[in-house]
Design a protein around this motif. Structure first.
Motif, PDB file in Angstrom:
ATOM      1  N   VAL A  27      28.355  49.025  22.857  1.00  0.00           N
ATOM      2  CA  VAL A  27      27.967  48.472  21.565  1.00  0.00           C
ATOM      3  C   VAL A  27      27.173  47.204  21.850  1.00  0.00           C
ATOM      4  CG1 VAL A  27      28.758  47.487  19.387  1.00  0.00           C
ATOM      5  CG2 VAL A  27      30.018  49.385  20.418  1.00  0.00           C
ATOM      6  N   MET A  28      25.924  47.167  21.368  1.00  0.00           N
ATOM      7  CA  MET A  28      25.088  45.985  21.538  1.00  0.00           C
ATOM      8  C   MET A  28      25.060  45.246  20.209  1.00  0.00           C
ATOM      9  SD  MET A  28      22.001  47.554  23.884  1.00  0.00           S
ATOM     10  CE  MET A  28      21.301  48.485  22.555  1.00  0.00           C
ATOM     11  N   THR A  29      25.226  43.940  20.261  1.00  0.00           N
ATOM     12  CA  THR A  29      25.269  43.115  19.059  1.00  0.00           C
ATOM     13  C   THR A  29      24.264  41.986  19.178  1.00  0.00           C
ATOM     14  OG1 THR A  29      27.632  43.581  18.842  1.00  0.00           O
ATOM     15  CG2 THR A  29      26.787  41.722  17.603  1.00  0.00           C
ATOM     16  N   VAL A  30      23.647  41.647  18.050  1.00  0.00           N
ATOM     17  CA  VAL A  30      22.736  40.510  17.992  1.00  0.00           C
ATOM     18  C   VAL A  30      22.946  39.807  16.654  1.00  0.00           C
ATOM     19  CG1 VAL A  30      20.816  41.900  17.083  1.00  0.00           C
ATOM     20  CG2 VAL A  30      20.331  39.750  18.263  1.00  0.00           C
ATOM     21  N   LEU A  31      22.924  38.471  16.682  1.00  0.00           N
ATOM     22  CA  LEU A  31      22.993  37.703  15.445  1.00  0.00           C
ATOM     23  C   LEU A  31      21.687  37.870  14.670  1.00  0.00           C
ATOM     24  CD1 LEU A  31      24.653  34.402  16.707  1.00  0.00           C
ATOM     25  CD2 LEU A  31      25.730  36.285  15.458  1.00  0.00           C
ATOM     26  N   ALA A  32      21.765  37.826  13.370  1.00  0.00           N
ATOM     27  CA  ALA A  32      20.595  38.027  12.515  1.00  0.00           C
ATOM     28  C   ALA A  32      19.452  37.077  12.878  1.00  0.00           C
ATOM     29  CB  ALA A  32      20.985  37.869  11.047  1.00  0.00           C
ATOM     30  N   GLU A  33      19.776  35.843  13.223  1.00  0.00           N
ATOM     31  CA  GLU A  33      18.724  34.863  13.527  1.00  0.00           C
ATOM     32  C   GLU A  33      18.026  35.123  14.867  1.00  0.00           C
ATOM     33  OE1 GLU A  33      22.292  31.967  14.875  1.00  0.00           O
ATOM     34  OE2 GLU A  33      21.951  32.830  12.915  1.00  0.00           O
ATOM     35  N   ASP A  34      18.561  36.016  15.691  1.00  0.00           N
ATOM     36  CA  ASP A  34      17.971  36.327  16.995  1.00  0.00           C
ATOM     37  C   ASP A  34      17.220  37.656  16.998  1.00  0.00           C
ATOM     38  OD1 ASP A  34      18.990  33.977  18.134  1.00  0.00           O
ATOM     39  OD2 ASP A  34      20.912  34.932  18.537  1.00  0.00           O
ATOM     40  N   ILE A  35      16.959  38.208  15.817  1.00  0.00           N
ATOM     41  CA  ILE A  35      16.255  39.494  15.695  1.00  0.00           C
ATOM     42  C   ILE A  35      14.764  39.257  15.532  1.00  0.00           C
ATOM     43  CG2 ILE A  35      15.890  41.488  14.178  1.00  0.00           C
ATOM     44  CD1 ILE A  35      18.881  41.344  13.518  1.00  0.00           C
ATOM     45  N   ARG A  36      13.985  40.031  16.279  1.00  0.00           N
ATOM     46  CA  ARG A  36      12.531  40.093  16.107  1.00  0.00           C
ATOM     47  C   ARG A  36      12.150  41.548  15.982  1.00  0.00           C
ATOM     48  NH1 ARG A  36      10.206  37.936  21.149  1.00  0.00           N
ATOM     49  NH2 ARG A  36       8.263  38.619  20.231  1.00  0.00           N
ATOM     50  N   LEU A  37      11.088  41.818  15.251  1.00  0.00           N
ATOM     51  CA  LEU A  37      10.585  43.175  15.097  1.00  0.00           C
ATOM     52  C   LEU A  37       9.129  43.208  15.524  1.00  0.00           C
ATOM     53  CD1 LEU A  37      12.108  43.917  11.590  1.00  0.00           C
ATOM     54  CD2 LEU A  37      12.946  44.751  13.795  1.00  0.00           C
ATOM     55  N   LEU A  38       8.789  44.176  16.357  1.00  0.00           N
ATOM     56  CA  LEU A  38       7.420  44.334  16.838  1.00  0.00           C
ATOM     57  C   LEU A  38       6.860  45.611  16.229  1.00  0.00           C
ATOM     58  CD1 LEU A  38       5.257  43.141  18.665  1.00  0.00           C
ATOM     59  CD2 LEU A  38       6.231  44.458  20.544  1.00  0.00           C
ATOM     60  N   ALA A  39       6.002  45.443  15.227  1.00  0.00           N
ATOM     61  CA  ALA A  39       5.504  46.580  14.441  1.00  0.00           C
ATOM     62  C   ALA A  39       4.662  47.551  15.265  1.00  0.00           C
ATOM     63  CB  ALA A  39       4.706  46.077  13.244  1.00  0.00           C
ATOM     64  N   SER A  40       3.785  47.047  16.108  1.00  0.00           N
ATOM     65  CA  SER A  40       2.855  47.920  16.832  1.00  0.00           C
ATOM     66  C   SER A  40       3.563  48.922  17.746  1.00  0.00           C
ATOM     67  CB  SER A  40       1.866  47.086  17.643  1.00  0.00           C
ATOM     68  OG  SER A  40       2.558  46.305  18.600  1.00  0.00           O
ATOM     69  N   ARG A  42       7.039  49.561  17.251  1.00  0.00           N
ATOM     70  CA  ARG A  42       8.283  49.923  16.545  1.00  0.00           C
ATOM     71  C   ARG A  42       9.509  49.537  17.370  1.00  0.00           C
ATOM     72  NH1 ARG A  42       5.753  55.064  14.923  1.00  0.00           N
ATOM     73  NH2 ARG A  42       7.026  56.060  16.487  1.00  0.00           N
ATOM     74  N   LEU A  43       9.566  48.268  17.760  1.00  0.00           N
ATOM     75  CA  LEU A  43      10.660  47.773  18.583  1.00  0.00           C
ATOM     76  C   LEU A  43      11.516  46.771  17.822  1.00  0.00           C
ATOM     77  CD1 LEU A  43       9.029  47.024  22.055  1.00  0.00           C
ATOM     78  CD2 LEU A  43      10.630  48.848  21.504  1.00  0.00           C
ATOM     79  N   LEU A  44      12.811  46.895  18.024  1.00  0.00           N
ATOM     80  CA  LEU A  44      13.778  45.889  17.608  1.00  0.00           C
ATOM     81  C   LEU A  44      14.059  45.066  18.860  1.00  0.00           C
ATOM     82  CD1 LEU A  44      16.124  44.583  16.006  1.00  0.00           C
ATOM     83  CD2 LEU A  44      17.509  46.557  16.653  1.00  0.00           C
ATOM     84  N   LEU A  45      13.796  43.773  18.780  1.00  0.00           N
ATOM     85  CA  LEU A  45      13.999  42.891  19.924  1.00  0.00           C
ATOM     86  C   LEU A  45      15.150  41.943  19.630  1.00  0.00           C
ATOM     87  CD1 LEU A  45      10.246  41.965  20.385  1.00  0.00           C
ATOM     88  CD2 LEU A  45      11.532  43.609  21.749  1.00  0.00           C
ATOM     89  N   ALA A  46      16.066  41.840  20.569  1.00  0.00           N
ATOM     90  CA  ALA A  46      17.172  40.890  20.480  1.00  0.00           C
ATOM     91  C   ALA A  46      16.943  39.849  21.561  1.00  0.00           C
ATOM     92  CB  ALA A  46      18.499  41.604  20.693  1.00  0.00           C
ATOM     93  N   ASP A  47      16.825  38.605  21.143  1.00  0.00           N
ATOM     94  CA  ASP A  47      16.548  37.529  22.091  1.00  0.00           C
ATOM     95  C   ASP A  47      17.469  36.363  21.782  1.00  0.00           C
ATOM     96  OD1 ASP A  47      15.597  35.608  23.783  1.00  0.00           O
ATOM     97  OD2 ASP A  47      13.519  35.757  23.132  1.00  0.00           O
ATOM     98  N   ALA A  48      18.531  36.263  22.559  1.00  0.00           N
ATOM     99  CA  ALA A  48      19.511  35.187  22.377  1.00  0.00           C
ATOM    100  C   ALA A  48      19.558  34.325  23.633  1.00  0.00           C
ATOM    101  CB  ALA A  48      20.872  35.770  22.052  1.00  0.00           C
ATOM    102  N   GLY A  49      18.396  33.941  24.113  1.00  0.00           N
ATOM    103  CA  GLY A  49      18.336  33.104  25.309  1.00  0.00           C
ATOM    104  C   GLY A  49      18.481  33.933  26.570  1.00  0.00           C
TER     105      GLY A  49
END
Length: 75
Positions: A27-40, A42-49
């Protein structure tokens, strides 16, 4: 809110997003504030440092649903 994708299920709530993979107990979890979306791509990016992961979405509809739910503008 739940969204199904080809690899499993996305579970969304106001504070975080969980990814539950159907082929694994991971199970992968990411906080809402660490979510990025790359439209070109279609990627969900999780970046928490120090912890980073990405997930390919199946279609633009899924990307748009995530963007609307979290109020994130896809890049």
């Amino acid at each position: 809110m739940n969204l199904n994708f080809s690899g499993g299920r996305l579970i969304l709530n106001s504070r975080e997003l969980q990814v539950r993979l159907q082929s694994s107990p991971v199970v992968m979890t990411v906080l809402a504030e660490d979510i990025r979306l790359l439209a070109s791509a279609r990627l969900l990016l999780a970046d928490a440092g120090a912890v980073r992961w990405q997930l390919s979405l199946d279609n633009d509809t899924q990307l748009q649903q995530l963007a609307e739910f979290y109020g994130v503008t896809p890049e």
